[in-house]
Design an enzyme around this catalytic site. Structure first.
Site, PDB file in Angstrom:
ATOM      1  N   ASP A 219       0.844  -1.196   0.000  1.00 44.33           N
ATOM      2  CA  ASP A 219       0.000   0.000   0.000  1.00 44.33           C
ATOM      3  C   ASP A 219       0.881   1.248   0.000  1.00 44.33           C
ATOM      4  O   ASP A 219       1.904   1.275  -0.682  1.00 44.33           O
ATOM      5  CB  ASP A 219      -0.941  -0.027   1.210  1.00 44.33           C
ATOM      6  CG  ASP A 219      -2.329   0.495   0.871  1.00 44.33           C
ATOM      7  OD1 ASP A 219      -2.443   1.720   0.698  1.00 44.33           O
ATOM      8  OD2 ASP A 219      -3.268  -0.306   0.767  1.00 44.33           O
ATOM      9  N   HIS A 250      -3.845   5.687   3.516  1.00 43.99           N
ATOM     10  CA  HIS A 250      -4.562   4.454   3.229  1.00 43.99           C
ATOM     11  C   HIS A 250      -3.831   3.230   3.750  1.00 43.99           C
ATOM     12  O   HIS A 250      -4.442   2.311   4.304  1.00 43.99           O
ATOM     13  CB  HIS A 250      -4.807   4.309   1.731  1.00 43.99           C
ATOM     14  CG  HIS A 250      -5.743   3.200   1.387  1.00 43.99           C
ATOM     15  ND1 HIS A 250      -5.305   1.990   0.910  1.00 43.99           N
ATOM     16  CD2 HIS A 250      -7.080   3.113   1.477  1.00 43.99           C
ATOM     17  CE1 HIS A 250      -6.351   1.197   0.709  1.00 43.99           C
ATOM     18  NE2 HIS A 250      -7.439   1.854   1.044  1.00 43.99           N
ATOM     19  N   SER A 416     -11.713  -2.150  -0.641  1.00 41.56           N
ATOM     20  CA  SER A 416     -10.387  -2.272  -0.053  1.00 41.56           C
ATOM     21  C   SER A 416     -10.437  -2.087   1.450  1.00 41.56           C
ATOM     22  O   SER A 416      -9.435  -2.273   2.133  1.00 41.56           O
ATOM     23  CB  SER A 416      -9.409  -1.269  -0.671  1.00 41.56           C
ATOM     24  OG  SER A 416      -9.639   0.024  -0.188  1.00 41.56           O
TER      25      SER A 416
END
Length: 1041
Positions: A219, A250, A416
């Site tokens: 990520d 994120h 996600s």
């Protein structure tokens, strides 16, 4: 004197041979680099920018067959590639100390063609592909910039779809409905601890907290010393930015859902070892080479679980896809989000759509599918098969609490978010097995078996929406606690009486005479990374009625890695034409794998798939419709443009165009109206027209075999078949304006065709005196007191006398200009014919110039009412008084010269995407059993299709139709050897195809060879002539004697 011309002739005879030698040894790099299609620019700045782009070098991934130190690969290339114009790029990252299977090289554009050819000729090189980039964008509330395209322009990087997470968005609107669904934030505060909904504390109380599980999070990174995490083992940076921190937020959020320890936003496995792979920059951009290095590092450092929250529709990005296979083959359990492109079916993202990956969809706290969650089926198999069941399962993915970048918690929604929920659960499940036993028990297949078998089936969604259902931590825990290595089939049951879960199968019973119904199941092999089917699958009916079912099977020859497929092709035998009732039984198949370490005998397991089918008597012909799937082409690999110019943020047609993907609402409507609709994935020669009332052709892009055209004419005129055609726009000028220069691939993206292949449809309809035009019409119109929308449809140019033709005033976009690749409409409305109905012999034909009103992808208003009236006419000759008004009857034919009809593009290598051009006419395994492997009904043995005059022939299975000298997405050694025939090279050169221009040196053999043959023929002819003269001279002497 007689000898002088002889000597001169022999001298001239050897000139072609010298010319051959010169041509063969002429350096192809000296050829000027000329594009096969002119650059279209709106300003001098565009031209200067274009020239600069062409002169730049590009980075390419060179994949090798073996793992070696990077320096060894570099030395190998230097020793065997004696050309300038390229250099090795050193990759300074954590994987540099391990052997690698690829290298990164920069290649100058001016010598790209010859260098790529030389690279793939090397024995140790597997293939060469561009180092594609990925770009991910956070979805903000009310943002319309979604995916790879915005305002008609392609963003930099690899094609991606709507991002799989969004912040601050508390509602969703389905694009097929006007219903807005809202959630109250205050009520959700009480449910924000997602761990409590899965009763994670029950395992925590047993001491199961994810300890000694290595969790790789691919990520945006994570900050060091973050207070929400107790076990950040390693942070690695794979980008070109000099930081390990998460400046996006994120990556930290995902890690918090998996392993956070803050009481406000608890994670599932707080003791899990976090390995943060920073593969995205602060701008959320990544490259394939970064991923490949990071994947290799994950393999080398023995990661247990990996979470990946990116995805896109391109399942043909082979370096990426094959590396995922290698990753799971090395026993790493990958969890991935299916994407945020719902509620349409056929919108799965890769790699979540791969069988070896756990693909996760999203639901809300009420166990309803999140509208944004992508749906199955997988589209790899379309149009010649049927997709697999995906997602594998679903988890809560709306308003989930997770960690912020530094301190505190926040809410996010998306698939996600659902993906790390499952990844956290997997970490807990892995930790219940002691480390010394994990290698023998835990693998991607066994963990997926525990998840799908333990999942809770939800009451509303179907299996292509929810998969096995909502993940159930405790049930999966019980399964894995006593797990023994075995193989299984997912789904394990196909029950026609279980609606809506078994949609679409439960919506239409089986009956005799129908096209085979295909059900594509997945084999999960927990016994080993590789497995085999020991004996063909067997059908075991529960009673005598089960013998009325005829099943044929197709399945994986090799089950690798950890998974394969088992496809059922089901027909009811003719003796069951009047049977009504249920058929039940089991399908069994035995799987075996090589013995594990320390074992002497192979592992084997018998899998069972339970069937419960509904059967009815064969319906009458008038209510049976056949849907043509065979002539549909989608992205990938070709640039198939969207059908409506009103859509500017998704210009690719990638949803499959199947009755059970973006036409699923049409399918349900037809069933509700009492019709039975079957799918034909083979040519039109492969069905019996006497069985069907109407053949339905909607939004088709492919060509037609001559045998198909001839048979359809006979089917309509002599067999009384009805034909209904829904076309779309087709305009060559518009396609040229839609060309996109992708700075990432340094290539032009050119539409393969329009919304529909109008020239091909015109060939098919020519025998009926019907032809479509090339206008792009937009506007609203009223017909039968109903408001309708015509969205980028085409017009009708030819129509026979005696038919009924409806015209309406529309704006024509085809006369407009392009600005930033967006086609804007003109300002003057003109009357244009768009709907025609006519009786032809014993059959009936109806044509309509737009399919957007029956396609759920970007539908504004549906025209299902019109389709029903068309089917009334084509199937039963029932005529609606409005559609068949005398005022629209054609007393004279509508006619234009054939030279004014839309023409095919000659600058696109259509054979790369076509199932017709350059291919063999053959009925596939989605046709009736009696015609499998033949040309069809009442036709002789197989023959090869003629080559269309406008299309060069090339049978390569290559990537996007980039108008460059060499296919830039993948230049594969195996593809060159298997598909690129000498004949193909010549014809591509002859027609100056974009794909094969500029000509490669290796393709220059044909002209020299022809010259050489001519020279040898002249020489042979001259020698024969001299011999005859000698014989005549000798005969004369004997006569004189």
């Amino acid at each position: 004197m007689p000898q002088t011309p002889q000597k001169s002739f022999f001298t001239l005879s050897f000139i072609p041979l010298l010319l051959v030698y010169t041509l063969i040894h002429f350096d192809s790099s000296l050829y000027p680099q000329v594009e096969s299609e002119p650059f279209i620019s709106s300003s001098p700045n565009d031209w200067q920018h274009h020239q600069k782009q062409l002169s730049d070098s590009r980075n390419y991934i060179v994949r090798f067959y073996h793992y070696r130190d990077a320096d060894n690969h570099w030395s190998y290339l230097q020793d065997n590639l004696k050309f300038k114009g390229w250099h090795w790029i050193e990759r300074k990252n954590a994987a540099a100390r391990f052997p690698t299977d690829f290298g990164l090289v920069a290649i100058n554009e001016s010598v790209k063609e010859i260098l790529l050819e030389k690279f793939i000729e090397l024995n140790l090189v597997k293939d060469v592909s561009l180092d594609l980039s990925y770009q991910r964008k956070v979805l903000e509330e009310k943002s319309d910039k979604i995916g790879a395209f915005a305002n008609g322009k392609k963003r930099p990087g690899k094609i991606f779809t709507a991002m799989s997470f969004s912040e601050g968005q508390n509602y969703a609107v389905a694009n097929t409905s006007k219903l807005k669904i809202g959630w109250n934030r205050h009520l959700l505060m009480q449910k924000s601890q997602v761990t409590s909904l899965f009763v994670a504390h029950a395992l925590w109380s047993k001491g199961i907290t994810g300890a000694k599980v290595k969790m790789a999070i691919f990520d945006t990174g994570i900050r060091a010393g973050h207070l929400h995490f107790r076990n950040i083992k390693e942070r690695t940076n794979w980008t070109n930015e000099d930081t390990l921190n998460d400046n996006v937020g994120h990556g930290t959020f995902v890690a918090g859902v998996i392993a956070g320890q803050d009481e406000e936003c608890l994670g599932f496995a707080p003791d899990t070892e976090i390995y943060a792979f920073r593969v995205f920059t602060d701008a959320q951009v990544s490259y394939t080479s970064w991923f490949l290095d990071a994947f290799n590092y994950a393999i080398a450092t023995n990661m247990d679980v990996l979470n990946l929250s990116i995805g896109g529709p391109d399942y043909l990005d082979l370096p990426f896809v094959e590396k995922v296979w290698e990753l799971t083959a090395n026993n790493i359990i990958m969890v991935s989000a299916v994407g945020n492109d719902g509620p349409l079916h056929g919108t799965l993202n890769n790699p979540a759509d791969q069988s070896d990956v756990i693909g996760v969809g999203a639901i809300d706290y009420s166990d309803h599918m999140a509208s944004f969650s992508s749906r199955g089926m997988s589209t790899w198999e379309i149009p010649h098969g049927y997709g697999r069941v995906k997602p594998d399962l679903v988890a809560y993915g709306r308003e989930i609490m997770g960690s912020k970048t530094s301190t505190g918690c926040k809410r996010l929604s998306g698939t996600s978010v659902a993906s790390p929920v499952v990844a956290g659960i997997v970490c807990l499940l892995v930790s219940i097995v002691t480390e010394n036993k994990r290698q023998n028990i835990l693998n991607p297949a066994s963990v997926k078996q525990a998840l799908v078998e333990g999942a809770t089936k939800l009451s509303g969604p179907n299996l292509y929406e929810q998969g096995a259902g909502r993940v159930n931590l405790l049930e999966s825990y019980e399964i894995l606690k006593s797990y023994k290595p075995r193989a299984s089939i997912f789904p394990g049951v196909l029950d026609y009486t279980d609606c809506p879960y078994s949609w679409p199968f439960c919506r239409q019973p089986l009956y005799a005479g129908a096209m085979p119904v295909i059900f594509n199941a997945t084999i999960l092999n927990g016994m080993g990374v590789i497995g085999y089917v020991e004996n063909p699958p067997t059908w075991h009916p529960s009673n005598d009625e089960g013998n009325l079912l005829s099943i044929r099977f197709t399945y994986s020859d090799v089950i690798w890695p950890w998974s394969g497929y088992l496809a059922l092709h089901m027909q009811i035998k003719e003796e069951g034409a009047q049977f009504s009732g249920e058929i039940e039984g089991n399908i069994t198949v035995k799987i075996y794998s090589p013995p594990a370490v320390g074992e002497k005998s192979q592992r084997s397991s018998t899998c069972v798939l339970h069937l419960k089918l509904q059967v009815i008597p064969t319906p009458p012909r008038s209510v049976r419709i056949l849907w043509d799937q065979f002539h549909s082409i989608k992205y990938p690999p070709g640039y198939i443009p969207i059908d409506s110019f009103d859509v500017r943020n998704d210009i690719l047609d990638w949803h499959g165009d199947h009755l059970h993907t973006n036409f699923h609402l049409l399918f349900d409507m037809l069933r509700d109206a009492g019709y039975y609709i079957e799918t034909l994935g083979s040519p039109l020669t492969c069905f019996d027209a006497n069985q069907y009332g109407t053949l339905l052709l909607v939004d088709l892009e492919d060509e037609y075999f001559p045998e198909e055209i001839k048979k359809l004419r006979d089917d309509v005129i002599n067999s009384g078949l009805g034909l209904a055609v829904f076309a779309d726009w087709y305009n060559v000028d518009a396609m040229v304006k839609m060309r996109l220069f992708d700075g990432n691939t340094h290539s032009w993206w050119t539409p393969v065709t329009g919304g529909a292949n109008v020239p091909a449809l015109n060939d098919l309809l020519a025998t009926f005196g019907i032809a479509f035009g090339d206008k792009i019409l937009n506007g609203d119109f009223v017909l039968s007191s109903k408001q309708n929308r015509y969205a980028s449809g085409t017009d009708i140019l030819k129509f026979p006398r005696g038919g009924y033709l409806h015209s309406f005033p529309f704006l024509d976009r085809s006369e407009s200009t392009a600005t930033q690749n967006v086609i804007f409409p003109g300002t003057t409305k003109i009357d244009s014919p768009i709907l025609g109905l006519v009786e032809v012999g014993g059959g009936r034909v109806a044509v309509y110039g737009d399919s957007n009103c029956v396609d759920s992808s970007h539908m504004v208003t549906d025209c299902y009412w019109l389709l029903k009236k068309i089917l009334d006419f084509t199937s039963t000759n029932k005529k609606d008084p409005v559609l068949f008004s005398d005022s629209v009857r054609q007393n004279t034919p509508l006619y234009v010269d054939d030279k004014k009809l839309p023409s095919r593009r000659t600058d696109v290598n259509f054979s790369m995407y076509s199932s017709v051009v350059g291919k063999e006419l053959i009925c596939g395994r989605d046709s009736r059993f009696e015609v499998w492997g033949t040309k069809g009904y009442n036709l002789p043995a197989r023959v090869k299709n003629r080559r269309l005059p406008a299309y060069p022939f090339d049978d390569l299975d290559r990537g996007l139709n980039s108008t460059v000298g060499t296919p830039v997405w993948l230049i594969s050694d195996s593809a060159q050897k298997n598909g690129d025939s000498l004949e193909n090279k010549y014809w591509s050169s002859f027609y100056k195809d974009d794909i094969d221009m500029p000509l490669l040196a290796a393709s220059h053999w044909f002209v020299p060879a022809i010259v050489a043959i001519i020279g040898l023929m002249l020489l042979f002819w001259r020698m024969q002539k001299r011999g005859r003269r000698r014989r005549r001279s000798s005969t004369g002497r004997f006569t004189n004697l």
